[in-house]
Structures are given as C-alpha cells and as structure tokens.
Write a protein that holds these residues in place. Structure first.
Motif, mmCIF file in Angstrom:
data_model
loop_
_atom_site.group_PDB
_atom_site.id
_atom_site.type_symbol
_atom_site.label_atom_id
_atom_site.label_comp_id
_atom_site.label_asym_id
_atom_site.label_seq_id
_atom_site.Cartn_x
_atom_site.Cartn_y
_atom_site.Cartn_z
ATOM 1 N N ASN A 81 69.146 3.795 37.549
ATOM 2 C CA ASN A 81 69.048 2.697 38.520
ATOM 3 C C ASN A 81 70.286 1.813 38.557
ATOM 4 O O ASN A 81 70.658 1.307 39.618
ATOM 5 N N GLU A 82 70.900 1.606 37.402
ATOM 6 C CA GLU A 82 71.987 0.617 37.367
ATOM 7 C C GLU A 82 73.345 1.182 37.000
ATOM 8 O O GLU A 82 74.362 0.623 37.368
ATOM 9 N N LEU A 83 73.361 2.279 36.239
ATOM 10 C CA LEU A 83 74.666 2.778 35.762
ATOM 11 C C LEU A 83 75.220 3.911 36.616
ATOM 12 O O LEU A 83 76.340 4.362 36.384
ATOM 13 N N GLY A 84 74.436 4.389 37.572
ATOM 14 C CA GLY A 84 74.980 5.405 38.475
ATOM 15 C C GLY A 84 74.777 6.841 38.030
ATOM 16 O O GLY A 84 75.283 7.765 38.670
ATOM 17 N N PHE A 85 74.044 7.059 36.921
ATOM 18 C CA PHE A 85 73.758 8.443 36.514
ATOM 19 C C PHE A 85 72.901 9.134 37.570
ATOM 20 O O PHE A 85 71.988 8.538 38.134
ATOM 21 N N ASP A 86 73.199 10.413 37.823
ATOM 22 C CA ASP A 86 72.374 11.180 38.748
ATOM 23 C C ASP A 86 71.030 11.532 38.125
ATOM 24 O O ASP A 86 70.012 11.558 38.802
ATOM 25 N N GLU A 87 71.053 11.809 36.839
ATOM 26 C CA GLU A 87 69.809 12.049 36.112
ATOM 27 C C GLU A 87 69.999 11.574 34.686
ATOM 28 O O GLU A 87 71.128 11.492 34.189
ATOM 29 N N CYS A 88 68.896 11.283 34.007
ATOM 30 C CA CYS A 88 68.976 10.936 32.593
ATOM 31 C C CYS A 88 67.821 11.599 31.854
ATOM 32 O O CYS A 88 66.676 11.529 32.294
ATOM 33 N N ILE A 89 68.140 12.247 30.757
ATOM 34 C CA ILE A 89 67.148 12.966 29.953
ATOM 35 C C ILE A 89 66.773 12.111 28.747
ATOM 36 O O ILE A 89 67.644 11.632 28.026
ATOM 37 N N ASP A 90 65.470 11.931 28.554
ATOM 38 C CA ASP A 90 64.973 11.178 27.400
ATOM 39 C C ASP A 90 64.883 12.131 26.203
ATOM 40 O O ASP A 90 64.010 12.992 26.150
ATOM 41 N N TYR A 91 65.799 11.936 25.234
ATOM 42 C CA TYR A 91 65.821 12.911 24.124
ATOM 43 C C TYR A 91 64.574 12.813 23.249
ATOM 44 O O TYR A 91 64.240 13.746 22.529
ATOM 45 N N LYS A 92 63.871 11.698 23.340
ATOM 46 C CA LYS A 92 62.648 11.596 22.533
ATOM 47 C C LYS A 92 61.565 12.550 23.026
ATOM 48 O O LYS A 92 60.660 12.917 22.277
ATOM 49 N N LEU A 93 61.666 12.966 24.271
ATOM 50 C CA LEU A 93 60.716 13.948 24.807
ATOM 51 C C LEU A 93 61.151 15.382 24.499
ATOM 52 O O LEU A 93 60.406 16.324 24.785
ATOM 53 N N HIS A 94 62.347 15.543 23.973
ATOM 54 C CA HIS A 94 62.900 16.894 23.768
ATOM 55 C C HIS A 94 63.508 16.988 22.374
ATOM 56 O O HIS A 94 64.716 17.016 22.203
ATOM 57 N N PRO A 95 62.636 17.043 21.374
ATOM 58 C CA PRO A 95 63.109 16.951 19.991
ATOM 59 C C PRO A 95 63.651 18.249 19.404
ATOM 60 O O PRO A 95 64.095 18.256 18.259
ATOM 61 N N ASP A 96 63.644 19.336 20.161
ATOM 62 C CA ASP A 96 64.185 20.587 19.619
ATOM 63 C C ASP A 96 65.128 21.222 20.639
ATOM 64 O O ASP A 96 65.181 20.823 21.807
ATOM 65 N N VAL A 97 65.870 22.228 20.187
ATOM 66 C CA VAL A 97 66.893 22.845 21.026
ATOM 67 C C VAL A 97 66.288 23.459 22.292
ATOM 68 O O VAL A 97 66.824 23.303 23.387
ATOM 69 N N LYS A 98 65.165 24.136 22.123
ATOM 70 C CA LYS A 98 64.585 24.861 23.259
ATOM 71 C C LYS A 98 64.179 23.889 24.375
ATOM 72 O O LYS A 98 64.485 24.106 25.548
ATOM 73 N N SER A 99 63.509 22.834 23.970
ATOM 74 C CA SER A 99 63.032 21.856 24.942
ATOM 75 C C SER A 99 64.219 21.128 25.598
ATOM 76 O O SER A 99 64.253 20.932 26.820
ATOM 77 N N MET A 100 65.212 20.745 24.792
ATOM 78 C CA MET A 100 66.385 20.060 25.336
ATOM 79 C C MET A 100 67.170 20.983 26.272
ATOM 80 O O MET A 100 67.661 20.561 27.326
ATOM 81 N N SER A 101 67.265 22.232 25.897
ATOM 82 C CA SER A 101 67.980 23.193 26.729
ATOM 83 C C SER A 101 67.301 23.336 28.097
ATOM 84 O O SER A 101 67.961 23.398 29.139
ATOM 85 N N LYS A 102 65.975 23.362 28.081
ATOM 86 C CA LYS A 102 65.224 23.444 29.342
ATOM 87 C C LYS A 102 65.452 22.187 30.193
ATOM 88 O O LYS A 102 65.668 22.268 31.407
#
Lengths: 338, 338
Positions: free
Chosen positions: B191-212
């Motif tokens: 909303n404020e910094l201009g990122f097109d998307e932002c991923i919440d790493y707390k929802l993706h605690p492992d490589v597979k989930s983060m990679s997805k």
C-alpha cells in the motif's frame, strides 16, 4: 554410403549412471543433400557435462532426448562434401555426437570448423584447444581475473580443464594450487603441468582436513577458485578464501547423480565479500577466438603439454564415460574411432 | 562540559544476544582540542550489522572491542566547535556510536558530514538517505543491475534497506516483490512502499511453501534478489531464479547467532548461471554521492516515504536492538536521544 555405429541414450539413470543407460546401434549414413558434408570422426570427446544432460530435470541445457545419439564434441576428416567451403581431407571439429560419422549442414553457424593440424594435434581440439580449454580460460580470465601474485586453486586439476587452467594462470604470474585424486595425479600436476602444489583429496575426505591442507598450500589465502567438483572441497575453499575472492563455478561432478550437496556456510560469501558466478562456455562464443589463440600458442611453445586417456572404438564409449565420472581417466578422456 | 551516557559492549553473546551483553555508563565529555567538534546526537541508528560486530569470530569488519562504546551511525547538532568548517547549530551525520555526545576530529575523512534538513528530515540520513539506502542502491544498481520489466525480490522488505530498494527498483521499471513478516508489514509494503506483491514469510516456514509463494508472486521467475536474511528463503529463491539472475548478498540476519545455515543446492548457481556477490557498502564510498542524490530526490518527490520505529532514550537502545533482530521494528529502527 558407409555403415555408421551410434550410441543412443536408451533410458535415464536412476542415481548413478550405468552402461545399461546406453544402446549401440548401426545405421547407414544417408546420401548428402546440397550444402551438406559427411565427416568421419577420428575422436569423440567425453566430458562431465554429458552426465547432466542424461537427467530429465531442469539443467543449464536441454536434456539429451531418449533414443537419440548422445551429444558430444568430435574431430575428424571430411570424406564427402556438397558444400563449397569444405573438401575431402579437411580436418574439422564439430559436435558430431557419439557415432562414427555425421552429416553436417556446412552453413549452420558453429557446427563445423576447419582446423590446422600442423602445430596442434587433431585430438587437442577436443581438449586444451577446444571447449575444455576455453572453459578454463573463461573462468580464469573473465570471472577470477587474477592479478600477478594472487593464489588460484582448481579442482579436477589434471583433467582437460585443470591442466589448461594451470598454464593460463602461470602465464599470468599466479600461484596455482591443484586438487586431484591420488599421488600419481598430484605428482603429474606439479612435475608436468606447472602447478606449484597439488592436494590429494583422497587424503582429505572432510572439510576440516581439506581446509588445513589448503591453508598449508595457500599460505596467503585463496583469491580465486575454479569449481569443477562441488561438495566438501567448496566448503573448505570458503574457509580459506580472501576478501574479494572470486569463484568460477563450472561443474559439480559430485552432484550429478542427484544427491544433495549443501554449501555449509554461505554467510562466508558475505563475510569475505566474494563473487560466485556460474557459467557455461557455449554461451560466450565471443571469447572463443581470443581464448583458442592463447591456448594454441601455449601448446606450440611447449608450455601446455596435456595428457590424454584414449579408449578405442565407439563401443567403448559408455564404459570410458563412467570411468571419467569416477576420475579413472588421466587427463583428457577421448574415444578413438579410426 | 555535559554529562554523556554511553552503552558499552560488556561481554560477547553466547548464541542469542541479550541485554546483559551491554552496559550503561556515564562520563564527562572531555574539553575540545584544536580541530575537534562536539556533537550532540539526536538519533542513533540501529542496524543488523551490529550483531555481527558483537561476535569475536572473523567477520567482514573488526570485532566491536569489549568495554568500548558500541559502534553506530548518528545524526545530531554541533554544540561546540574548534574546527573552521563546523559551527554550533550545524546538522551533521557521523559514526558517533551508542552515546549521547561525541567528540569528532573535523578533518578525519568520512567521519562528519553536514546535511541539509530543509528537504529531508534529519533522521532520514540514518536510513533512506544514509547507509541503508546506499546499501539498497549498491546491491540493486551495481550487482543486480536490472533491466526494465525484470522481477526483483528483497527480503526484510519493510526495513530501511527494503523500502529504499523498492522505490529504486520501481524507478527502473521492475516488478518488485517483497518478503516480510506478518500481514501488517505486507499490507504496508504494497500500500505504501510500492511493492507489487509481498510474501508473508510467517505463512511459508519451509522451502517448499516459500518456493510456491515465490512462483505465484513472480510468474516470470526471479531475475534479481537482494539477500538480507539467509536461510530457507535463499534456498527457495534459487529454485525460482532465472538464467543469468543475480543475487546481492548483504545480510544474513538468520545466521548471526552462530547457527549453521547451509545453502541446500548450490549446484543451482551453475544450472542457472547465476552471479552471487557479497558486499559491504562502506567499502564502496565512491558511489555514495550518486546514490544519496537519487535517494534524496525520491524522498523530495514523495516517491519514498519510509516508516520509522523510534525508541526513546539511550537506555532503551539494547532492547530496541534485540527487537530489530527479531523483526519487531516497523521500518527503520532509531533511538531518539533528545
């Protein structure tokens, strides 16, 4: 037309590659179309990158398709030509694959190149004055870019890439340390290839021991490393790397069978402000003329005397290739086809 | 002379840092010698790199000595001067450390710089228009060097470096994806910094989930990554990295406490022909003027509106610093000293 024996990739390795992944067949060579050239291969090159192509997984190049002739560099002689630029008797280097003959489009860019065999033996165009030599050149000159007096290290030191790397680095005033398997290869590295020191990795099977050996061989630390192998040697190199050191990453033989090979401490990349760069030399064709000229000159001056291991006959290629992956070759691994 | 409260490094962390590693003391400020300047600090900067300095181990910079004032960037006002170039009332940025006042040699290169506070708030010189901003600039411009239309990713997205990175990358026509902790930070990023998307790493605690998650946020793959964190995020990025992608390695917060953080598949550096480069921005002072000019312009144009988390009083610095290491801050972490 002559009968042509070929080796196809029959099925993909499950883990380690075996001879049963390959299949020998014989076909007739087709009649030439206008613009085509028939080449009889004298030598086939065997190189570690081919193992990567055998897998189906994403790699830096397309997978080798099943049921087709294995990809590979070849040198040979034109035996028939329907192209104005090639005549019977011409010595040529190309990518003919694991077979005795190939039919090549004489106009396809980069597929067939006439070579001088007066100052350089034909087989060298598959090694020192070919793709492996340019690979060493690119990693050393374009990535490591060493200053005189710096220490550079290369794994698989007595292979086609390693031996060229040593000569090129010595020509630039570097201290050059090799890593190879066994006392015979290490003696060859220091006695004949110009390495200042060579570490026998079989004596240093873990990070701690290898790191100590590197400390002894590199008293001023490591400024550049050419990576052919992967695994614990890379971990040990990072522990001895100087600030602003560079790693050219060219091969990871240790990981070709699919096993995981973690890098234990990537934070050292930051701590040492290192640069690590992966490359594949066929994507940098613009440097080939300069590199090949320097390599051919070093050969002509006697400053680069590579050794070759030569298997005889197309049917010996699979076994020779598997030996290469285990380091059984001594210098450049070739298959002689004539 | 005024009384000066200071925070010293009292002992080194065993694993995680704690408030007991620090010690608050008070001393008199000494009388000025010829050429010296007395600065009253308005803000102290807290930055992740300080955690690395607390260790005794080899790092990219000298260890913080025990019993001395913790190192750190400061902005403040000249209160007394025996140097011709500085006068009381001048606003200055420097490396005054974790204390309320500092005595500075006005001729020491890079130690004290007058700043304009008409267009840029004083505290910004510790963040967006200071070391963290230049850090983002160097990694983006000098290492990642993106083309318009490429996708770049940054971890610790809402921090001082990440927010500057986003503005600089948007100005170059990139798709910018952030990684941050929690829905509030992610909403702020987009909303404020201009990122097109932002991923919440707390929802993706492992490589597979983060990679997805990275695959979804980066449909065209990743061309550049700015590494602030280390650990499984870096592994996931490598799985989504495009050919010829670049990683600027600037921080490894996840590894500061000494735990091993292996990179699971370094062979991907080769497969993707990637470049990974570690850097520390204070070794590249030649780019600071150009970088600071661009950053100040983005602030003046309203295209870069960083958030700050401000702790009050020198005694709050240790706790605020430990919170920063756990991501409790929101934007640039400062300590207000006046």
């Amino acid at each position: 037309m002559p009968r042509n024996q070929q080796i196809l990739l029959d099925n993909r390795p499950q883990g380690e590659a075996t001879v049963s992944n390959f299949k020998l067949v014989a076909v007739d060579t087709p009649a030439l179309q206008e613009g085509q050239v028939l080449v009889r291969h004298h030598y086939l090159s065997l190189d570690p990158y081919m193992r990567g192509r055998m897998n189906d997984s994403k790699s830096y190049a397309a997978s080798q398709p099943l049921g087709e002739v294995m990809i590979g560099g070849t040198v040979g002689e034109v035996v028939e030509s329907r192209h104005a630029k090639f005549a019977p008797g011409d010595k040529v280097v190309g990518m003919g694959g694991w077979q005795e003959y190939s039919v090549v489009d004489g106009d396809a860019p980069g597929m067939l190149r006439k070579v001088d065999t007066k100052h350089v033996p034909l087989s060298y165009y598959l090694g020192t004055v070919g793709m492996p030599g340019v690979t060493a050149w690119y990693g050393l000159v374009k990535i490591i870019n060493p200053k005189a007096g710096e220490t550079v290290v290369v794994s698989a030191a007595t292979g086609a890439v390693g031996s060229a790397f040593a000569a090129l680095a010595k020509a630039r005033g570097c201290r050059v340390v090799g890593i190879a398997g066994g006392p015979e290869k290490c003696a060859y590295a220091t006695n004949e290839l110009g390495f200042d020191e060579c570490i026998d990795y079989k004596l240093h099977p873990d990070v701690k021991s290898m790191s100590k050996a590197l400390k002894d061989a590199c008293p001023n630390g490591i400024d550049g490393y050419f990576e052919n192998v992967g695994g614990h040697i890379l971990d040990a190199v990072l522990l001895r790397a100087n600030a602003f050191s560079r790693i050219a990453m060219c091969g990871m033989i240790a990981g070709y069978d699919g096993q995981s090979l973690p890098l234990q401490n990537p934070a050292l990349i930051l701590v040492n402000r290192m640069k690590i760069e992966g490359f594949i030399v066929s994507e940098h064709m613009q440097v080939w003329p300069e590199a090949l000229t320097e390599l051919a000159t070093l050969v002509a001056q006697g400053k680069l005397r590579p050794r070759e291991t030569i298997a005889q006959g197309i049917e010996s290629a699979p076994q020779a290739f598997l030996g290469l992956l285990k380091g059984k070759n001594f210098g450049k691994q070739l298959v002689k086809l004539v």
